[in-house]
Write a protein that holds these residues in place. Sequence first.
Motif, PDB file in Angstrom:
ATOM      1  N   GLU A 197       6.106   4.308  -8.592  1.00 51.95           N
ATOM      2  CA  GLU A 197       5.854   4.214 -10.043  1.00 51.95           C
ATOM      3  C   GLU A 197       5.988   2.776 -10.511  1.00 51.95           C
ATOM      4  O   GLU A 197       6.942   2.070 -10.174  1.00 51.95           O
ATOM      5  N   GLY A 198       4.995   2.317 -11.269  1.00 53.23           N
ATOM      6  CA  GLY A 198       5.034   0.967 -11.832  1.00 53.23           C
ATOM      7  C   GLY A 198       4.527  -0.137 -10.913  1.00 53.23           C
ATOM      8  O   GLY A 198       4.545  -1.303 -11.287  1.00 53.23           O
ATOM      9  N   THR A 199       4.072   0.223  -9.718  1.00 49.42           N
ATOM     10  CA  THR A 199       3.597  -0.791  -8.769  1.00 49.42           C
ATOM     11  C   THR A 199       2.107  -1.051  -8.875  1.00 49.42           C
ATOM     12  O   THR A 199       1.593  -1.997  -8.286  1.00 49.42           O
ATOM     13  N   LYS A 200       1.382  -0.175  -9.554  1.00 49.81           N
ATOM     14  CA  LYS A 200      -0.071  -0.236  -9.678  1.00 49.81           C
ATOM     15  C   LYS A 200      -0.770  -0.048  -8.344  1.00 49.81           C
ATOM     16  O   LYS A 200      -1.907  -0.477  -8.156  1.00 49.81           O
ATOM     17  N   LEU A 201      -0.077   0.580  -7.385  1.00 51.87           N
ATOM     18  CA  LEU A 201      -0.715   0.964  -6.127  1.00 51.87           C
ATOM     19  C   LEU A 201      -1.190   2.400  -6.254  1.00 51.87           C
ATOM     20  O   LEU A 201      -0.535   3.224  -6.871  1.00 51.87           O
ATOM     21  N   SER A 202      -2.340   2.703  -5.673  1.00 49.85           N
ATOM     22  CA  SER A 202      -2.826   4.092  -5.733  1.00 49.85           C
ATOM     23  C   SER A 202      -3.575   4.415  -4.468  1.00 49.85           C
ATOM     24  O   SER A 202      -3.869   3.561  -3.665  1.00 49.85           O
TER      25      SER A 202
ATOM     26  N   LEU B  11      17.590  15.519   0.936  1.00 48.81           N
ATOM     27  CA  LEU B  11      16.954  14.759  -0.130  1.00 48.81           C
ATOM     28  C   LEU B  11      15.435  14.847  -0.033  1.00 48.81           C
ATOM     29  O   LEU B  11      14.879  14.779   1.065  1.00 48.81           O
ATOM     30  N   ALA B  12      14.800  14.997  -1.175  1.00 48.06           N
ATOM     31  CA  ALA B  12      13.340  14.939  -1.268  1.00 48.06           C
ATOM     32  C   ALA B  12      12.993  14.131  -2.509  1.00 48.06           C
ATOM     33  O   ALA B  12      13.548  14.371  -3.589  1.00 48.06           O
ATOM     34  N   ILE B  13      12.091  13.157  -2.350  1.00 40.52           N
ATOM     35  CA  ILE B  13      11.683  12.326  -3.482  1.00 40.52           C
ATOM     36  C   ILE B  13      10.171  12.092  -3.407  1.00 40.52           C
ATOM     37  O   ILE B  13       9.661  11.667  -2.367  1.00 40.52           O
ATOM     38  N   PRO B  14       9.445  12.389  -4.481  1.00 37.61           N
ATOM     39  CA  PRO B  14       7.993  12.182  -4.462  1.00 37.61           C
ATOM     40  C   PRO B  14       7.617  10.708  -4.306  1.00 37.61           C
ATOM     41  O   PRO B  14       8.278   9.835  -4.884  1.00 37.61           O
ATOM     42  N   LEU B  15       6.584  10.454  -3.528  1.00 41.29           N
ATOM     43  CA  LEU B  15       6.094   9.090  -3.404  1.00 41.29           C
ATOM     44  C   LEU B  15       5.660   8.543  -4.757  1.00 41.29           C
ATOM     45  O   LEU B  15       5.762   7.344  -5.011  1.00 41.29           O
ATOM     46  N   GLN B  16       5.204   9.422  -5.627  1.00 39.48           N
ATOM     47  CA  GLN B  16       4.814   9.001  -6.974  1.00 39.48           C
ATOM     48  C   GLN B  16       5.999   8.338  -7.688  1.00 39.48           C
ATOM     49  O   GLN B  16       5.831   7.338  -8.380  1.00 39.48           O
ATOM     50  N   ASP B  17       7.202   8.871  -7.499  1.00 42.49           N
ATOM     51  CA  ASP B  17       8.400   8.277  -8.105  1.00 42.49           C
ATOM     52  C   ASP B  17       8.750   6.939  -7.440  1.00 42.49           C
ATOM     53  O   ASP B  17       9.176   6.004  -8.103  1.00 42.49           O
ATOM     54  N   ILE B  18       8.583   6.869  -6.125  1.00 37.93           N
ATOM     55  CA  ILE B  18       8.911   5.648  -5.385  1.00 37.93           C
ATOM     56  C   ILE B  18       7.995   4.498  -5.799  1.00 37.93           C
ATOM     57  O   ILE B  18       8.439   3.367  -5.993  1.00 37.93           O
TER      58      ILE B  18
ATOM     59  N   SER C 274       0.016   9.311   1.068  1.00 36.71           N
ATOM     60  CA  SER C 274      -0.574   9.718  -0.206  1.00 36.71           C
ATOM     61  C   SER C 274       0.505   9.763  -1.282  1.00 36.71           C
ATOM     62  O   SER C 274       1.616  10.241  -1.041  1.00 36.71           O
ATOM     63  N   VAL C 275       0.152   9.282  -2.449  1.00 37.27           N
ATOM     64  CA  VAL C 275       1.088   9.297  -3.572  1.00 37.27           C
ATOM     65  C   VAL C 275       1.468  10.728  -3.963  1.00 37.27           C
ATOM     66  O   VAL C 275       2.469  10.953  -4.638  1.00 37.27           O
ATOM     67  N   ASN C 276       0.690  11.714  -3.497  1.00 39.17           N
ATOM     68  CA  ASN C 276       0.965  13.117  -3.813  1.00 39.17           C
ATOM     69  C   ASN C 276       1.958  13.762  -2.844  1.00 39.17           C
ATOM     70  O   ASN C 276       2.320  14.922  -3.023  1.00 39.17           O
ATOM     71  N   GLU C 277       2.404  13.050  -1.827  1.00 40.14           N
ATOM     72  CA  GLU C 277       3.348  13.602  -0.856  1.00 40.14           C
ATOM     73  C   GLU C 277       4.788  13.435  -1.338  1.00 40.14           C
ATOM     74  O   GLU C 277       5.067  12.674  -2.268  1.00 40.14           O
ATOM     75  N   ILE C 278       5.691  14.113  -0.649  1.00 47.24           N
ATOM     76  CA  ILE C 278       7.116  14.048  -0.956  1.00 47.24           C
ATOM     77  C   ILE C 278       7.862  13.598   0.289  1.00 47.24           C
ATOM     78  O   ILE C 278       7.779  14.239   1.339  1.00 47.24           O
ATOM     79  N   LEU C 279       8.573  12.483   0.177  1.00 48.40           N
ATOM     80  CA  LEU C 279       9.398  11.981   1.271  1.00 48.40           C
ATOM     81  C   LEU C 279      10.634  12.858   1.382  1.00 48.40           C
ATOM     82  O   LEU C 279      11.346  13.061   0.393  1.00 48.40           O
ATOM     83  N   THR C 280      10.875  13.391   2.584  1.00 45.13           N
ATOM     84  CA  THR C 280      12.081  14.191   2.799  1.00 45.13           C
ATOM     85  C   THR C 280      13.012  13.454   3.763  1.00 45.13           C
ATOM     86  O   THR C 280      12.566  12.822   4.719  1.00 45.13           O
ATOM     87  N   ILE C 281      14.290  13.546   3.454  1.00 41.34           N
ATOM     88  CA  ILE C 281      15.327  12.993   4.322  1.00 41.34           C
ATOM     89  C   ILE C 281      16.340  14.111   4.532  1.00 41.34           C
ATOM     90  O   ILE C 281      17.346  14.206   3.822  1.00 41.34           O
ATOM     91  N   PRO C 282      16.050  15.007   5.495  1.00 41.14           N
ATOM     92  CA  PRO C 282      16.870  16.211   5.667  1.00 41.14           C
ATOM     93  C   PRO C 282      18.349  15.948   5.926  1.00 41.14           C
ATOM     94  O   PRO C 282      19.193  16.726   5.488  1.00 41.14           O
TER      95      PRO C 282
ATOM     96  N   SER D 109       0.857  -1.183   0.000  1.00 47.32           N
ATOM     97  CA  SER D 109       0.000   0.000   0.000  1.00 47.32           C
ATOM     98  C   SER D 109       0.892   1.232   0.000  1.00 47.32           C
ATOM     99  O   SER D 109       2.090   1.142   0.265  1.00 47.32           O
ATOM    100  N   ILE D 110       0.296   2.392  -0.285  1.00 47.73           N
ATOM    101  CA  ILE D 110       1.049   3.641  -0.234  1.00 47.73           C
ATOM    102  C   ILE D 110       1.191   4.020   1.235  1.00 47.73           C
ATOM    103  O   ILE D 110       0.266   4.557   1.846  1.00 47.73           O
ATOM    104  N   ALA D 111       2.325   3.704   1.811  1.00 49.41           N
ATOM    105  CA  ALA D 111       2.560   3.988   3.228  1.00 49.41           C
ATOM    106  C   ALA D 111       4.057   3.962   3.507  1.00 49.41           C
ATOM    107  O   ALA D 111       4.720   2.967   3.226  1.00 49.41           O
TER     108      ALA D 111
END
Length: 195
Positions: free
Chosen positions: A190-195, A181-188, A169-177, A148-150
């Motif tokens: 991607e291709g999993t067919k989870l929404s 680093l910041a990476i969108p959950l959408q990128d993480i 939420s797939v619209n959030e951005i994971l930050t690792i201060p 799941s998206i979590a």
Amino acid sequence: MELCEPAVAYGKNKLTPEEYLAWESTATEKHEYYRGEVFAMAGASVRHNVIAKNLIIGIGARLRGKQCQPYGSDLRIHIPENTLFTYPDLSIICRDIVEEENDDYAIAPTVIIEILSPSTKSYDRGEKFRFYRDILTLKAYILIDSESIAIEAFRINASGRWELEEYKSVNEILTIPVVDLAIPLQDIYEGTKLS
């Protein structure tokens, strides 16, 4: 030639770290080591592998040219304080690992990321996190659900205590201060067919 289990190969139930490393160097599967005991690591699902690929590509691109670099699940991490040898799904290390004392493992990750699966999620959240907290250089521990998206992001705060931030939420951005680093959950995901 069939590969024997370490206890059979060495004729005893508990191995020294040196015996484990020698045996593991010829093993066809990965094994964790803890206080003399060796444990086979489970294989990963397709979705787990898609997330791992997305992480290494996305984080690698964002950290290109910087001191901190990501390493995949083939890099063994050793925690001398509690004897654990393990293979995190992704480690970010902020030093030159080629100059480490031992070429068989690294000892100083700044960030560890584990991708949760049904068979490992309890261990990754509980006992393994307790083991990882013995790493003096560790500043962030990220758990990414593969079903799941979590995402659970544990970070050391200014008081030296671990605190949790959750992303759902797939619209959030994971930050690792700690590694800027910041990476969108959408990128993480991607291709999993989870929404």
